[in-house]
Motif scaffolding. Sequence first.
Motif: not given
Length: 243
Positions: A221-235
Amino acid sequence: MSDLSDLGPLVRPASLHESVAARLRALIFDRGLAPGTLIDELALAHEWGISRTPLREALKVLASEGLVQPQPRRGCVVAEISEDDARQLFPVMALLEGRCAFEAARNASDAELVELEGLHAQLEHHAAIGDTDGYYRANHLFHTRVQALAHNPWLSRATDQLRVFMRLLRGRQLNLPGRMDVSIGEHRALIAALLARDAKAAQREMHDHLMAQLEALEALRATEAMGHAPKVVRKAVKPRSRR
């Protein structure tokens, strides 16, 4: 949307609105009616070949379940889960589902755990081919089966009531790049604990799995709100070894 012909014969008057309610639920859970959508009663009644009376009765049922919200002079809209709702809902579900896993590890028969392992294999398959929709469906089956294997009707009743609202999100957190890979790692740890009948570990893994879903949803939701592509989860999550 499809008609009601596959719901079988409608004999009793009461069964019509029950069948309509079931179809509406399916549409909502499958995003045929997305959150926030105004339900067009006239269009649905025409499409399904029914009067508005059973449709309105069905909407009353869904309103009592919290799936739709009546709006003055507008009709009903499909309920939405806000960010605040999610922050309050996921920790409660984590507690409930964690307890389901704890009791399933203690109460499930060997045959039932083998069956559960088969459901996990479906998750592995969908994760391997990157099938997000298939993974979501298999994940829902897996979680509801763990709940059933707890063999605790009171726990199941409480969990069922809140799972309805979890389904409104329809696994949105899986849209975060890399989340499905992390999720299957969490499931590997969970199934290992269940098969080992390590109740405390199963409870912990399930609890943490639900909270990780919330974390991923908030990141999406945070990345969508900023209009950025979501960061990849690497955990990475390593499975626990069986005892």
